[in-house]
Scaffold this active site. Sequence first.
Site, PDB file in Angstrom:
ATOM      1  CE  LYS A 183      38.727  73.061 -41.791  1.00 33.21           C
ATOM      2  NZ  LYS A 183      37.611  72.874 -42.713  1.00 33.21           N
ATOM      3  CD  GLU A 258      26.818  76.834 -29.823  1.00 36.48           C
ATOM      4  OE1 GLU A 258      25.827  76.077 -29.755  1.00 36.48           O
ATOM      5  OE2 GLU A 258      26.940  77.862 -29.155  1.00 36.48           O
ATOM      6  CB  CYS A 292      22.486  73.085 -35.352  1.00 32.63           C
ATOM      7  SG  CYS A 292      22.296  74.845 -35.096  1.00 32.63           S
ATOM      8  CD  GLU A 392      22.227  67.004 -36.451  1.00 37.13           C
ATOM      9  OE1 GLU A 392      23.377  66.546 -36.431  1.00 37.13           O
ATOM     10  OE2 GLU A 392      21.970  68.193 -36.165  1.00 37.13           O
TER      11      GLU A 392
HETATM   12  P1  NAD Z   1      31.524  68.588 -39.315  1.00 36.18           P
HETATM   13  O1  NAD Z   1      31.702  68.266 -37.874  1.00 36.18           O
HETATM   14  O2  NAD Z   1      31.774  67.517 -40.311  1.00 36.18           O
HETATM   15  O3  NAD Z   1      32.496  69.786 -39.740  1.00 36.18           O
HETATM   16  C1  NAD Z   1      32.502  71.043 -39.100  1.00 36.18           C
HETATM   17  C2  NAD Z   1      33.859  71.687 -39.302  1.00 36.18           C
HETATM   18  O4  NAD Z   1      34.854  70.910 -38.640  1.00 36.18           O
HETATM   19  C3  NAD Z   1      34.314  71.788 -40.756  1.00 36.18           C
HETATM   20  O5  NAD Z   1      35.037  72.995 -40.943  1.00 36.18           O
HETATM   21  C4  NAD Z   1      35.232  70.585 -40.882  1.00 36.18           C
HETATM   22  O6  NAD Z   1      36.201  70.738 -41.910  1.00 36.18           O
HETATM   23  C5  NAD Z   1      35.883  70.545 -39.523  1.00 36.18           C
HETATM   24  N1  NAD Z   1      36.351  69.214 -39.126  1.00 36.18           N
HETATM   25  C6  NAD Z   1      35.945  68.012 -39.604  1.00 36.18           C
HETATM   26  N2  NAD Z   1      36.623  67.015 -38.984  1.00 36.18           N
HETATM   27  C7  NAD Z   1      37.449  67.612 -38.090  1.00 36.18           C
HETATM   28  C8  NAD Z   1      38.376  67.114 -37.132  1.00 36.18           C
HETATM   29  N3  NAD Z   1      38.590  65.816 -36.969  1.00 36.18           N
HETATM   30  N4  NAD Z   1      39.050  68.006 -36.371  1.00 36.18           N
HETATM   31  C9  NAD Z   1      38.825  69.323 -36.496  1.00 36.18           C
HETATM   32  N5  NAD Z   1      37.964  69.849 -37.386  1.00 36.18           N
HETATM   33  C10 NAD Z   1      37.277  69.003 -38.175  1.00 36.18           C
HETATM   34  O7  NAD Z   1      30.054  69.191 -39.436  1.00 36.18           O
HETATM   35  P2  NAD Z   1      29.304  69.662 -40.776  1.00 36.18           P
HETATM   36  O8  NAD Z   1      28.865  68.433 -41.498  1.00 36.18           O
HETATM   37  O9  NAD Z   1      30.116  70.685 -41.484  1.00 36.18           O
HETATM   38  O10 NAD Z   1      28.050  70.417 -40.138  1.00 36.18           O
HETATM   39  C11 NAD Z   1      26.880  69.783 -39.788  1.00 36.18           C
HETATM   40  C12 NAD Z   1      26.786  69.560 -38.288  1.00 36.18           C
HETATM   41  O11 NAD Z   1      26.940  70.797 -37.601  1.00 36.18           O
HETATM   42  C13 NAD Z   1      25.452  69.026 -37.827  1.00 36.18           C
HETATM   43  O12 NAD Z   1      25.632  67.987 -36.898  1.00 36.18           O
HETATM   44  C14 NAD Z   1      24.790  70.214 -37.140  1.00 36.18           C
HETATM   45  O13 NAD Z   1      23.830  69.910 -36.181  1.00 36.18           O
HETATM   46  C15 NAD Z   1      25.966  70.920 -36.579  1.00 36.18           C
HETATM   47  N6  NAD Z   1      25.644  72.326 -36.345  1.00 36.18           N
HETATM   48  C16 NAD Z   1      25.475  72.759 -35.056  1.00 36.18           C
HETATM   49  C17 NAD Z   1      25.160  74.078 -34.804  1.00 36.18           C
HETATM   50  C18 NAD Z   1      24.983  74.594 -33.406  1.00 36.18           C
HETATM   51  O14 NAD Z   1      24.980  75.791 -33.225  1.00 36.18           O
HETATM   52  N7  NAD Z   1      24.851  73.743 -32.421  1.00 36.18           N
HETATM   53  C19 NAD Z   1      25.002  74.964 -35.866  1.00 36.18           C
HETATM   54  C20 NAD Z   1      25.172  74.484 -37.167  1.00 36.18           C
HETATM   55  C21 NAD Z   1      25.510  73.156 -37.381  1.00 36.18           C
END
Ligand code: NAD
Length: 490
Positions: A183, A258, A292, A392
């Site tokens: 997804k 993550e 991240c 962040e």
């Molecule tokens: P997000 O949490 O908004 O979304 C991530 C994914 O989850 C998307 O596919 C989104 O559609 C889905 N999603 C959103 N709400 C959901 C829910 N309630 N239930 C299930 N799935 C849901 O994050 P983002 O804005 O896409 O990404 C940025 C974040 O990701 C930052 O906080 C960053 O630090 C983190 N990140 C972490 C790593 C790591 O390896 N630790 C790597 C990259 C990004």
Amino acid sequence: MSSEISPSLPSGKLFIGGSFVDALSGRSFETINPATNQILARVAEADLIDLDAAVTAARKAFEVGPWPKMSAAERGRILWRMADLLMQKADEVARLETLDNGKPIFESRQVEIPLEAEILQYYAGWATKITGDTIPARPGAFTYTLREPVGVIAAIVPWNFPLLLAIWKVAPALAAGNTVIVKPSSNTPLTALKFAEIAKEAGLPDGVLNVITGKGSVIGMGLVKHPGVDKIAFTGETKTGIEIMKAGAETLKKVTLELGGKSPNIVFADADLEAAVRGATVGIFYGKGEVCAAGSRLFVEKKIHDEFVEKLAARAKKMVPGDPLDPKTRFGAIVSKEQLEKVLRYIATGKEEGATLVAGGERAQVGSLNGNFVLPTVFDRVQSGMRIAREEIFGPVLSTLEFSDPEEAIAQANATPYGLAAGLWTRDLAKAHRAAKALKAGTVWINTYNRYDAALPFGGYKLSGYGRELGKAALEHYTQVKSVWVDLEG
Ligand code: NAD
């Protein structure tokens, strides 16, 4: 999807059971090019009913059909072919990623796709090496363990490294014999769909890899709650990760997370300053700071502070945002208007809080492009209580803090709820290893920053998540152990 974007990719479809299919509702949404704010493609908006179809396809592929009967060596060969095909189509896939995310084509084509192929190859090698043990438990019994796949894996992926973070999950999952539903983020869904096409061409059986696009709150959460999904591998925001854990508890989902970070990068006075300036810049500005593990809190020792910040600001000012499709560009467009606004709000907050702006701090214009461009931004004289030092931002904004005592620097570096990564710069070997041990982070870089390898585990301490991706460590999360006891005396 227009044919200029990807000649072979069908417009507005999901990938379920080995075929591109319509969402049953017929609904779709737009994905936008952040460098122009023009519509790039229409993408199918899946609903729970499409999700059910994907889970059914993945379950069937896991239980019956060629995948569970295939030898581990053949699974490995398919993964390797996926890597080969990805490299053959690297120009097209990199272009899609850059158009969808705004990252420089240099990053998508020269850095990320080669790493994606290496990860597929690395796990292709693992397919034949996932083994149980024979355990001499008791006399009169033959006892051993089998290491078996978990089942249907849902990989929920963010927008910053759309294909890379999908492959971090798909490659170990497939090597271990699982089936997967990916997804992608609604901001950047295109390369996951392209990758499904590549997997099919490489000979991956139908239903082993499915891609569904749509709202996180609907189908992301739908996957988390679905009893037919065995494990969630999630990368995204900490608050989403917490929601996922709670909602997954109902069906006792296996979950790896993550999450976010506010990673420290510490420059001691005895460091190679030129290298540290370069490292601090790469640490925060690679991927527009939408990383991240970005080194977003820079701690500089007092003795070198002024000289260092001057060099850093000069280097940041040279990093001019450019057209992401231009191979010379090293700093692209922020992924979306919302994210740009968030970054600009944090810049305003930094100014209001009294930090000193030494580079950037405003929007940028790139030629005639109507994109989400901002200048690489460096704040100096940041205090640890300020929001820009604690939260962040997930953008190209660096907070510089000064320290006098190395122990104080480590304490400050650890004074965050996150613990994803940390960097440190010194020529003193003993100091480096002491600091690496003391830092509470899943990865510590010494005299370098933002380096990744297929073989090296990556993941968070504290609110940055749990479980590890990459390396042998990831395979733990995609397998389960069965003990077998054979009575030899009866
Ligand atoms: P997000 O949490 O908004 O979304 C991530 C994914 O989850 C998307 O596919 C989104 O559609 C889905 N999603 C959103 N709400 C959901 C829910 N309630 N239930 C299930 N799935 C849901 O994050 P983002 O804005 O896409 O990404 C940025 C974040 O990701 C930052 O906080 C960053 O630090 C983190 N990140 C972490 C790593 C790591 O390896 N630790 C790597 C990259 C990004």
